[in-house]
Design a protein around this motif. Structure first.
Motif, PDB file in Angstrom:
ATOM      1  N   THR A   1       0.825  -1.220   0.000  1.00 34.89           N
ATOM      2  CA  THR A   1       0.000   0.000   0.000  1.00 34.89           C
ATOM      3  C   THR A   1       0.851   1.259   0.000  1.00 34.89           C
ATOM      4  N   THR A   2       2.176   1.136  -0.123  1.00 31.99           N
ATOM      5  CA  THR A   2       3.007   2.331  -0.097  1.00 31.99           C
ATOM      6  C   THR A   2       3.685   2.519  -1.439  1.00 31.99           C
ATOM      7  N   GLY A   3       3.895   3.790  -1.804  1.00 36.50           N
ATOM      8  CA  GLY A   3       4.646   4.105  -3.009  1.00 36.50           C
ATOM      9  C   GLY A   3       3.934   3.676  -4.279  1.00 36.50           C
ATOM     10  N   LYS A   4       4.722   3.616  -5.354  1.00 41.19           N
ATOM     11  CA  LYS A   4       4.184   3.241  -6.662  1.00 41.19           C
ATOM     12  C   LYS A   4       3.773   1.773  -6.624  1.00 41.19           C
ATOM     13  N   PRO A   5       2.569   1.435  -7.093  1.00 39.84           N
ATOM     14  CA  PRO A   5       2.135   0.029  -7.028  1.00 39.84           C
ATOM     15  C   PRO A   5       3.021  -0.848  -7.911  1.00 39.84           C
ATOM     16  N   LYS A   6       3.237  -2.067  -7.448  1.00 37.41           N
ATOM     17  CA  LYS A   6       4.071  -3.004  -8.201  1.00 37.41           C
ATOM     18  C   LYS A   6       3.176  -3.887  -9.055  1.00 37.41           C
TER      19      LYS A   6
ATOM     20  N   LEU B   1      15.306 -16.780 -13.540  1.00 45.94           N
ATOM     21  CA  LEU B   1      14.067 -17.345 -13.022  1.00 45.94           C
ATOM     22  C   LEU B   1      13.436 -18.247 -14.076  1.00 45.94           C
ATOM     23  N   PRO B   2      12.679 -19.265 -13.663  1.00 43.85           N
ATOM     24  CA  PRO B   2      12.093 -20.201 -14.623  1.00 43.85           C
ATOM     25  C   PRO B   2      10.872 -19.622 -15.334  1.00 43.85           C
ATOM     26  N   PRO B   3      10.319 -20.352 -16.309  1.00 40.11           N
ATOM     27  CA  PRO B   3       9.069 -19.920 -16.948  1.00 40.11           C
ATOM     28  C   PRO B   3       7.982 -19.692 -15.902  1.00 40.11           C
ATOM     29  N   GLY B   4       7.109 -18.742 -16.180  1.00 44.21           N
ATOM     30  CA  GLY B   4       5.991 -18.465 -15.270  1.00 44.21           C
ATOM     31  C   GLY B   4       6.260 -17.355 -14.292  1.00 44.21           C
ATOM     32  N   CYS B   5       7.544 -17.134 -13.951  1.00 42.35           N
ATOM     33  CA  CYS B   5       7.876 -16.048 -13.030  1.00 42.35           C
ATOM     34  C   CYS B   5       7.802 -14.703 -13.745  1.00 42.35           C
ATOM     35  N   LEU B   6       7.670 -13.653 -12.957  1.00 43.72           N
ATOM     36  CA  LEU B   6       7.551 -12.322 -13.567  1.00 43.72           C
ATOM     37  C   LEU B   6       8.818 -11.966 -14.338  1.00 43.72           C
ATOM     38  N   PRO B   7       8.692 -11.488 -15.582  1.00 39.93           N
ATOM     39  CA  PRO B   7       9.868 -11.032 -16.314  1.00 39.93           C
ATOM     40  C   PRO B   7      10.256  -9.602 -15.935  1.00 39.93           C
ATOM     41  N   THR B   8       9.264  -8.828 -15.442  1.00 43.95           N
ATOM     42  CA  THR B   8       9.506  -7.439 -15.051  1.00 43.95           C
ATOM     43  C   THR B   8       8.256  -6.916 -14.345  1.00 43.95           C
ATOM     44  N   LEU B   9       8.280  -5.636 -13.974  1.00 44.73           N
ATOM     45  CA  LEU B   9       7.091  -4.942 -13.472  1.00 44.73           C
ATOM     46  C   LEU B   9       6.518  -4.080 -14.597  1.00 44.73           C
ATOM     47  N   TRP B  10       5.223  -3.848 -14.571  1.00 42.92           N
ATOM     48  CA  TRP B  10       4.553  -3.098 -15.637  1.00 42.92           C
ATOM     49  C   TRP B  10       5.107  -1.677 -15.721  1.00 42.92           C
ATOM     50  N   GLN B  11       5.678  -1.348 -16.876  1.00 43.01           N
ATOM     51  CA  GLN B  11       6.203  -0.005 -17.170  1.00 43.01           C
ATOM     52  C   GLN B  11       7.195   0.460 -16.103  1.00 43.01           C
ATOM     53  N   ASN B  12       7.931  -0.465 -15.505  1.00 46.88           N
ATOM     54  CA  ASN B  12       8.787  -0.085 -14.379  1.00 46.88           C
ATOM     55  C   ASN B  12       9.948  -1.066 -14.229  1.00 46.88           C
ATOM     56  N   GLU B  13      10.772  -1.139 -15.264  1.00 47.40           N
ATOM     57  CA  GLU B  13      11.912  -2.064 -15.199  1.00 47.40           C
ATOM     58  C   GLU B  13      12.884  -1.676 -14.085  1.00 47.40           C
ATOM     59  N   GLN B  14      13.075  -0.358 -13.881  1.00 48.68           N
ATOM     60  CA  GLN B  14      13.974   0.098 -12.820  1.00 48.68           C
ATOM     61  C   GLN B  14      13.469  -0.355 -11.456  1.00 48.68           C
ATOM     62  N   GLY B  15      12.160  -0.245 -11.248  1.00 45.52           N
ATOM     63  CA  GLY B  15      11.574  -0.705  -9.985  1.00 45.52           C
ATOM     64  C   GLY B  15      11.741  -2.200  -9.796  1.00 45.52           C
ATOM     65  N   PHE B  16      11.643  -2.951 -10.891  1.00 45.92           N
ATOM     66  CA  PHE B  16      11.849  -4.404 -10.834  1.00 45.92           C
ATOM     67  C   PHE B  16      13.267  -4.716 -10.366  1.00 45.92           C
ATOM     68  N   ARG B  17      14.235  -4.031 -10.960  1.00 48.57           N
ATOM     69  CA  ARG B  17      15.630  -4.283 -10.588  1.00 48.57           C
ATOM     70  C   ARG B  17      15.884  -3.902  -9.131  1.00 48.57           C
ATOM     71  N   GLU B  18      15.366  -2.740  -8.729  1.00 49.27           N
ATOM     72  CA  GLU B  18      15.589  -2.277  -7.351  1.00 49.27           C
ATOM     73  C   GLU B  18      14.910  -3.181  -6.329  1.00 49.27           C
ATOM     74  N   SER B  19      13.683  -3.616  -6.635  1.00 51.16           N
ATOM     75  CA  SER B  19      12.910  -4.406  -5.669  1.00 51.16           C
ATOM     76  C   SER B  19      13.423  -5.833  -5.528  1.00 51.16           C
ATOM     77  N   TYR B  20      13.887  -6.414  -6.640  1.00 46.94           N
ATOM     78  CA  TYR B  20      14.126  -7.860  -6.629  1.00 46.94           C
ATOM     79  C   TYR B  20      15.563  -8.296  -6.934  1.00 46.94           C
ATOM     80  N   LEU B  21      16.346  -7.465  -7.640  1.00 47.41           N
ATOM     81  CA  LEU B  21      17.648  -7.939  -8.124  1.00 47.41           C
ATOM     82  C   LEU B  21      18.841  -7.230  -7.493  1.00 47.41           C
ATOM     83  N   ALA B  22      18.641  -6.019  -6.966  1.00 47.62           N
ATOM     84  CA  ALA B  22      19.775  -5.190  -6.554  1.00 47.62           C
ATOM     85  C   ALA B  22      20.447  -5.665  -5.269  1.00 47.62           C
ATOM     86  N   ASP B  23      19.680  -6.120  -4.289  1.00 43.94           N
ATOM     87  CA  ASP B  23      20.245  -6.407  -2.963  1.00 43.94           C
ATOM     88  C   ASP B  23      21.155  -7.626  -2.932  1.00 43.94           C
ATOM     89  N   PHE B  24      20.859  -8.607  -3.773  1.00 32.78           N
ATOM     90  CA  PHE B  24      21.658  -9.836  -3.792  1.00 32.78           C
ATOM     91  C   PHE B  24      22.032 -10.141  -5.250  1.00 32.78           C
TER      92      PHE B  24
END
Length: 633
Positions: free
Chosen positions: A246-251, A452-475
């Motif tokens: 419920t916070t920030g830009k919706p994912k 990630l295997p088939p079926g997993c999210l390839p990205t976030l809608w209109q927000n590739e940067q958010g996808f990288r920051e949320s899921y790929l950057a920390d590890f």
């Protein structure tokens, strides 16, 4: 390949070959030129292939001679109504509604927002979008206007499909005023809405903007508007589903067409041991990922009978509703949230209602959505006369199970508290903050090795940067699940809590999930939650909230004392667990997740907002009052 280890090893040796083989179960209009493409850490499956999800869910079964097989059973415990649709009947309705959408200008790539209760028309709308190559975004029915408006602005739909109302025990929720307010609040303006009128609450339609579902279907039938399936790229989006944050830009989690079908089709047999023609029931909502994957798409692509249930596990009319549905419809396997079984157990602790129903066709119960504590699993096993109760773990982002007991490959030994082992496609590690792998039985962050295997999210809608920051950057090199837990020496994963729910007590990192497991074992406790609250001396200390079984009449102080003693005995003084409080209920989302973060903010006196996903906002006031009385805060 005969067993789990052989299957998992075969995937590890040749991931692309493994999924290319699984893809043979899907009808493709054009084959893939590349099974997997990885660019800058982002992966796409079945590049170059063309297909259509509606074709695979409906048309091909009818074409193969299975048109008379039951595809969908609508069971409304709210209305005492059951309606069955064969594959041929469902195809007819979906084709007609695709004609309706087409007549309103919907074409491939357009977004359609669906804001519906648990009625068959919701599934029809989803499949009709898929038929045209349009991208649907289902928003949980009854969401507040502000949350709906946020999603309208992010997805920019051309059209909204809704209903006049939804039903909750004892009340009718008018959807149309909520939708009207959201349209008014949103910067993006939709061109039209289509409203399914329910008899218990008729909506007032705005001339020129709102259209009646039945009238539009009649017009499409008169014009013989039944469009064929539109070929789409395997990598094109099928849907966008917003996570419940419920916070920030919706994912907006994006799901593609090709990989999604391959993964779901594979999972129906290999994870759930379901064959075409079997009856499968996911007791969820189409507004959540479980409803997308295992009410609509997975069972239909596999050729099963799927149940769409409108009701609650208790109160519609009693705690035996689930048993009635299993018996009446010959359900082979069911999938629901642990919360549902905690609610059933609270109302019927001795499982007396089970004996009223013939469950002879029922084989296995699957739980996911929140941690399944051992006590709940053991209660369900006993209630179901020893049938297997299988915990498994996945997320909105993954779209299908990441860790499970693969019942269709090999039934592995159950270890209470563990959803068992990683499935093919998922190489799971437990790491510390510096991304260093931890040894067995050491709690850390749960991560998944890329790609990630088939079926997993390839990205976030209109927000590739958010996808990288949320899921790929920390590890780096891994997908961050934001869950914490450990792996044992046998490779079984234990998901103990969200990463945010690991608390630091005087320098000791402790899992609230481990404490909840201990408290749930108390014979009077139906369900519980543990949160870490701020403490000047220790940094954080845990506080437990207990909901008691129906009919418990013992003094509250005795039960609270026993709960504290249990933690001290089984975890030790290091937990610094000194406070347990009895509450009437816990604050939960509509999908059954306990809102621990909001509880923690209330306890710490921080600013908090009522989460949009909450089932009943009044419960937060109850928690606030208990905390004030118990902690003097």
């Amino acid at each position: 390949m005969t067993g789990y280890k052989d299957t998992y090893d075969a995937w590890k040796r040749d991931p692309e070959g493994f999924w290319a083989d699984a893809a043979k179960e899907i009808d493709w209009f054009k084959p893939a030129t590349q099974t997997l493409e990885v660019k800058n850490g982002l992966s796409r499956w079945f590049v170059g292939a063309e297909t259509n999800t509606c074709w695979n869910a409906l048309d091909r079964h009818v074409k193969a001679g299975h048109g008379a097989r039951t595809a969908l059973i609508y069971d409304s415990a709210m209305l005492g109504r059951v309606k069955k649709f064969t594959y041929a009947e469902l195809l007819e309705k979906v084709s007609l509604f695709a004609g309706v959408l087409q007549r309103h200008g919907i074409t491939k790539g357009d977004r359609v927002l669906i804001y519906m209760p648990m009625v068959p028309q919701a599934a029809v709308a989803m499949l009709a979008c898929a038929r045209l190559g349009a991208i649907h975004s289902v928003v949980f029915g009854g969401f507040a206007p502000k949350e709906l408006a946020t999603r309208i602005d992010d997805a920019t739909p051309k059209l909204i499909v809704s209903a006049s109302c939804g039903l909750e025990p004892g009340r009718v929720i008018a959807y149309k005023p909520l939708m009207d307010k959201a349209i008014e609040m949103s910067a993006h303006k939709v061109s039209a809405t289509i409203v399914f009128q329910r008899e218990m609450e008729k909506a007032v339609l705005v001339a020129g903007r709102d259209f009646d579902w039945k009238e539009e279907m009649d017009k499409a039938a008169a014009a013989d508007a039944r469009p064929e399936c539109v070929p789409v790229a395997a990598t094109d989006p099928l849907y966008v589903l917003y996570t419940s944050g419920t916070t920030g830009k919706p994912k907006g989690v994006v799901r593609d067409n090709g990989g999604h079908m391959v993964a779901l089709k594979w999972s129906m047999k290999n994870v759930y041991d379901i064959d075409p023609g079997d009856t499968f029931w996911a007791a969820s909502d189409v507004g959540w990922v479980v409803g997308h994957s295992y009410i609509v798409y997975g069972p239909l692509v596999h050729g099963c009978t799927s149940i769409l249930f409108e009701g609650k596990p208790v109160g519609t009319p009693d705690a035996g509703t689930y048993w009635r549905i299993i018996a009446e419809h010959g359900v082979k396997a069911m999938f629901t949230a642990p919360t549902a079984f905690r609610a059933i157990r609270k109302e019927d602790p001795q499982a007396a209602l089970v004996g009223k129903y013939d469950l002879s066709k029922f084989e296995v119960l699957y739980l996911a959505g929140e941690r399944a504590d051992p006590d709940t699993i053991q209660w369900a096993e006993k209630a179901l006369s020893g049938r297997p109760v299988i915990d498994h773990w996945w997320q909105t982002e993954s779209g299908w199970p990441m860790v499970a007991n693969p019942m269709g490959i090999e039934r592995l030994p159950v270890k209470y508290g563990s959803p068992t082992v990683p499935l093919p496609g998922y190489e799971i590690h437990v790491v510390d903050e510096s991304n260093k792998q931890l040894g067995p039985n050491t709690t850390g962050a749960i991560v998944v090795k890329l790609p990630l295997p088939p079926g997993c999210l390839p990205t976030l809608w209109q927000n590739e940067q958010g996808f990288r920051e949320s899921y790929l950057a920390d590890f780096p090199g891994y997908y961050k699940t934001a869950d914490a837990g450990f792996m044992d020496e046998d490779g079984y994963l234990y998901v103990m809590s969200r990463t945010d729910d690991i608390i630091n007590v005087a320098g000791h990192r402790l899992s609230t999930g481990g404490m909840e497991e201990v408290l749930a074992a108390h014979p009077d406790v139906a369900e519980c939650a543990v949160i870490g609250i701020a403490d000047a001396m220790k940094g954080q200390v845990p506080v437990g909230f207990l909901v008691l079984n129906a009919g418990v009449a013992r003094p509250a102080a005795d039960i609270e004392r026993e709960a504290v003693a249990l933690i001290r005995e089984r975890i030790g003084p290091v937990a610094a667990f000194k406070t347990a409080m009895i509450v009437q209920r816990l604050p939960k989302t509509r999908s059954g997740k306990v809102l621990r973060g909001t509880m923690r903010k209330i306890a710490d006196g921080e600013k908090w907002d009522t989460p949009a996903t909450i089932d009943d906002p009044a419960v937060l006031g109850e928690i606030e009052a208990v905390l004030k009385a118990g902690l003097g805060r």
